[in-house]
Design a protein around this motif. Structure first.
Motif, PDB file in Angstrom:
ATOM      1  N   THR A   1       0.839  -1.200   0.000  1.00  0.00           N
ATOM      2  CA  THR A   1       0.000   0.000   0.000  1.00  0.00           C
ATOM      3  C   THR A   1       0.875   1.252   0.000  1.00  0.00           C
ATOM      4  O   THR A   1       0.636   2.179  -0.774  1.00  0.00           O
ATOM      5  CB  THR A   1      -0.939   0.000   1.229  1.00  0.00           C
TER       6      THR A   1
ATOM      7  N   LEU B   1       1.051   4.150  -2.985  1.00  0.00           N
ATOM      8  CA  LEU B   1       0.792   5.576  -2.750  1.00  0.00           C
ATOM      9  C   LEU B   1       2.054   6.428  -2.887  1.00  0.00           C
ATOM     10  O   LEU B   1       1.969   7.631  -3.103  1.00  0.00           O
ATOM     11  CB  LEU B   1       0.156   5.781  -1.373  1.00  0.00           C
TER      12      LEU B   1
ATOM     13  N   LEU C   1      -6.876   7.150  -8.816  1.00  0.00           N
ATOM     14  CA  LEU C   1      -7.730   7.428  -7.655  1.00  0.00           C
ATOM     15  C   LEU C   1      -8.660   8.620  -7.882  1.00  0.00           C
ATOM     16  O   LEU C   1      -9.610   8.822  -7.139  1.00  0.00           O
ATOM     17  CB  LEU C   1      -6.868   7.725  -6.417  1.00  0.00           C
TER      18      LEU C   1
ATOM     19  N   ALA D   1      -1.932  10.350   4.000  1.00  0.00           N
ATOM     20  CA  ALA D   1      -2.447   8.985   3.940  1.00  0.00           C
ATOM     21  C   ALA D   1      -1.863   8.228   5.122  1.00  0.00           C
ATOM     22  O   ALA D   1      -0.641   8.060   5.210  1.00  0.00           O
ATOM     23  CB  ALA D   1      -2.052   8.319   2.628  1.00  0.00           C
TER      24      ALA D   1
ATOM     25  N   LEU E   1     -11.181   9.575  -3.491  1.00  0.00           N
ATOM     26  CA  LEU E   1      -9.830   8.999  -3.545  1.00  0.00           C
ATOM     27  C   LEU E   1      -9.785   7.696  -2.742  1.00  0.00           C
ATOM     28  O   LEU E   1      -9.266   6.687  -3.206  1.00  0.00           O
ATOM     29  CB  LEU E   1      -8.787   9.972  -2.972  1.00  0.00           C
ATOM     30  N   ALA E   2     -10.351   7.741  -1.539  1.00  0.00           N
ATOM     31  CA  ALA E   2     -10.344   6.562  -0.664  1.00  0.00           C
ATOM     32  C   ALA E   2     -11.187   5.434  -1.263  1.00  0.00           C
ATOM     33  O   ALA E   2     -10.761   4.273  -1.290  1.00  0.00           O
ATOM     34  CB  ALA E   2     -10.852   6.938   0.723  1.00  0.00           C
TER      35      ALA E   2
ATOM     36  N   MET F   1      -9.511   3.556  -4.075  1.00  0.00           N
ATOM     37  CA  MET F   1      -8.244   2.907  -3.746  1.00  0.00           C
ATOM     38  C   MET F   1      -8.255   1.374  -3.875  1.00  0.00           C
ATOM     39  O   MET F   1      -7.352   0.819  -4.505  1.00  0.00           O
ATOM     40  CB  MET F   1      -7.806   3.326  -2.350  1.00  0.00           C
TER      41      MET F   1
ATOM     42  N   ILE G   1      -5.549  -0.150  -6.550  1.00  0.00           N
ATOM     43  CA  ILE G   1      -4.344  -0.863  -6.073  1.00  0.00           C
ATOM     44  C   ILE G   1      -4.309  -2.302  -6.585  1.00  0.00           C
ATOM     45  O   ILE G   1      -3.265  -2.847  -6.860  1.00  0.00           O
ATOM     46  CB  ILE G   1      -4.197  -0.779  -4.537  1.00  0.00           C
TER      47      ILE G   1
END
Length: 135
Positions: free
Chosen positions: A17, A21, A30, A84, A123-124, A127, A131
């Motif tokens: 992760t 990022l 994102l 983040a 954005l969250a 994710m 990813i």
């Protein structure tokens, strides 16, 4: 002003992760659908614009391996950060929460609170899928 995204759980280790990022090119995946521009300006800086909003340049300011990445405004009239926070849930599971912080006058805060809250939420929310597409 401090705004927090909902926490999202990812089926990736904190290291995976963090690496995702840390590569600012990945932020393009994102972004909300209403993005009108995304441009990588260097290995730690990118520019983006949402329809009807001014362009914003974000630069990686600091990072703590596998637990935190801090992006901040690079130039422009407003100073803010987007952090983040990455937490280990299990060996191959991590949790991420985005935190937006900035100093704004009351009028400006009132105008931007809604759009920024929606932005960091998007954005969250994007994710987990982003990813998994990259890795």
């Amino acid at each position: 002003m401090k705004l927090e995204s909902p926490k999202v759980t990812l089926d990736k280790s904190t290291e995976d992760t963090f690496n995702f990022l840390s590569d600012i090119k990945n932020f393009k995946s994102l972004m909300p659908e209403n993005i009108s521009k995304f441009e990588v300006l260097g290995e730690d800086k990118f520019l983006f614009a949402l329809k009807g909003m001014p362009e914003i340049i974000l630069k990686k300011k600091e990072s703590t391996p596998n637990s935190q990445i801090v992006l901040g405004a690079a130039g422009g009239k407003i100073d803010f950060s987007l952090t983040a926070n990455i937490t280990e849930v299990d060996t191959n599971k991590s949790e991420v929460q985005l935190v937006f912080e900035g100093e704004f006058n009351a009028m400006m805060a009132m105008m931007i609170k809604g759009p920024i809250n929606k932005f960091i939420e998007t954005l969250a929310t994007n994710m987990p899928q982003a990813i998994n597409t990259v890795a």
